[in-house]
Design an enzyme around this catalytic site. Structure first.
Site: not given
Length: 368
Positions: A165, A265
């Protein structure tokens, strides 16, 4: 066959490792899931799940899913659960937008359809391409030393694919990624995921300073325009995630040459039916593909596994085992994880066996 009963449950799923941190101070302590069961007049039941990552990641939130499922469900009673395309058109007609609300309902009807046919859901998605999918693990945003230690620990557990991240203060993220790369063996696959946290200017700063590190860039900026401007100065692959919200957006990304790969997604796209459609076209257009979701436990992870393993292996990037992220268990016969790879549960449909006692009292119980 017709839909006789629809029930829905809301369940908090705390994270095993505590708070999940992203850039800009965004984080969540667990998945707030909505789980749906659809039962036909033949007595068969299908299951679906959607769970947003907080209210900051996608245009979705659990309270909205709870309210929306209750609005849509009465329109589905009496319908044939196997008519998946028609059911999706119906949901889009009676409830405009908000695809995440429809995701669990579509997943449950898809599961029921496969159970009625006596086949695993992967068969309906085009057939199994391999037995197992490679898993990645996430190195969450934090202090440099912590991220490097976490990456080293993950690799020591047998994982070879990391999503690191970034998306915060650029110079700090440069240091974070350099430390992570130095802490893991050469050949470890690294994705730098900014979760749309940078401007194009910031992303280009990061790209310029990290040219010597081997990684794939993931969703540096919010807009496709800004991501494309970064890609023009990037000598590495780029994957887009948050930008893929519909078939139209996927086609726009392809026309403009804005990415090499896509992360699809399920809840963002409105369910497994639409995800499969977009996945198949993306594969034909030459994209590398990851199929996952915004969160969930055994039900949602099973759907992710069926879609992942029906994606051609040469076009599949990796998968993620969300059911291992959380402290609660909602079903038996979960997707099997062996080392750093995940398979599909045995049995028809999703293959999972939901434990009703763990779900508690439904917030919705609608009958035909």
């Amino acid at each position: 066959m017709h839909i006789e009963t629809i029930k829905a449950y809301r369940l908090m799923q705390p994270f095993v490792e505590g708070r999940y941190n992203m850039s800009k101070g965004r984080g969540a302590d667990g998945f707030d899931a909505v789980i749906v069961s659809v039962t036909s007049n033949t007595g068969l039941t299908g299951w679906g799940e959607m769970a947003p990552l907080g209210n900051f990641y996608s245009a979705a939130f659990a309270a909205g899913a709870q309210a929306g499922v209750a609005e849509i469900a009465p329109h589905l009673l009496g319908q044939d659960p196997r008519a998946l395309t028609r059911l999706n058109r119906l949901m889009d007609t009676v409830f405009k937008g908000h695809p995440y609300i429809k995701s669990a309902l579509d997943m449950a009807c898809s599961d029921l359809t496969a159970r009625a046919a006596g086949v695993p859901l992967v068969t309906m998605f085009g057939g199994r391409e391999s037995d197992m999918a490679d898993l990645y693990r996430v190195v969450t945003h934090g202090p440099v030393e912590t991220m490097a230690a976490n990456a080293k620990q993950i690799v020591s557990e047998g994982f070879h694919r990391l999503q690191v991240k970034v998306g915060g203060i650029v110079h700090d993220d440069i240091e974070r990624v350099a430390a992570v790369a130095a802490s893991v063996p050469k050949g470890t696959v690294i994705f730098c995921d900014a979760n749309a946290g940078w401007s194009a200017y910031q992303a280009r700063q990061f790209v310029d300073a990290t040219r010597e590190i081997d990684y794939t860039m993931e969703q540096p900026c919010v807009s496709i325009d800004d991501c494309l401007s970064v890609r023009r100065s990037l000598d590495k692959p780029m994957v887009l995630d948050e930008s893929v919200t519909s078939l139209e957006e996927m086609l726009d990304i392809h026309r403009r040459g804005a990415a090499d790969g896509l992360t699809l997604k399920i809840s963002r796209l409105g369910g497994v039916t639409k995800t499969r459609q977009i996945r198949d076209l993306a594969v034909d257009l030459g994209f590398m593909v990851t199929v996952e979701d915004t969160g969930g436990a055994e039900v949602d992870t099973a759907a992710m596994a069926h879609l992942s393993l029906s994606t051609p292996e040469e076009r599949r990037l990796h998968a993620i085992a969300f059911h291992e992220w959380v402290t609660v268990r909602t079903a038996r016969n979960a997707p099997p994880v062996i080392g750093s790879r995940m398979g599909i549960p045995d049995g028809p449909g999703l293959g999972i066996d939901v434990d009703l006692e763990l779900l508690g009292k439904p917030f919705l119980d609608a009958s035909y």
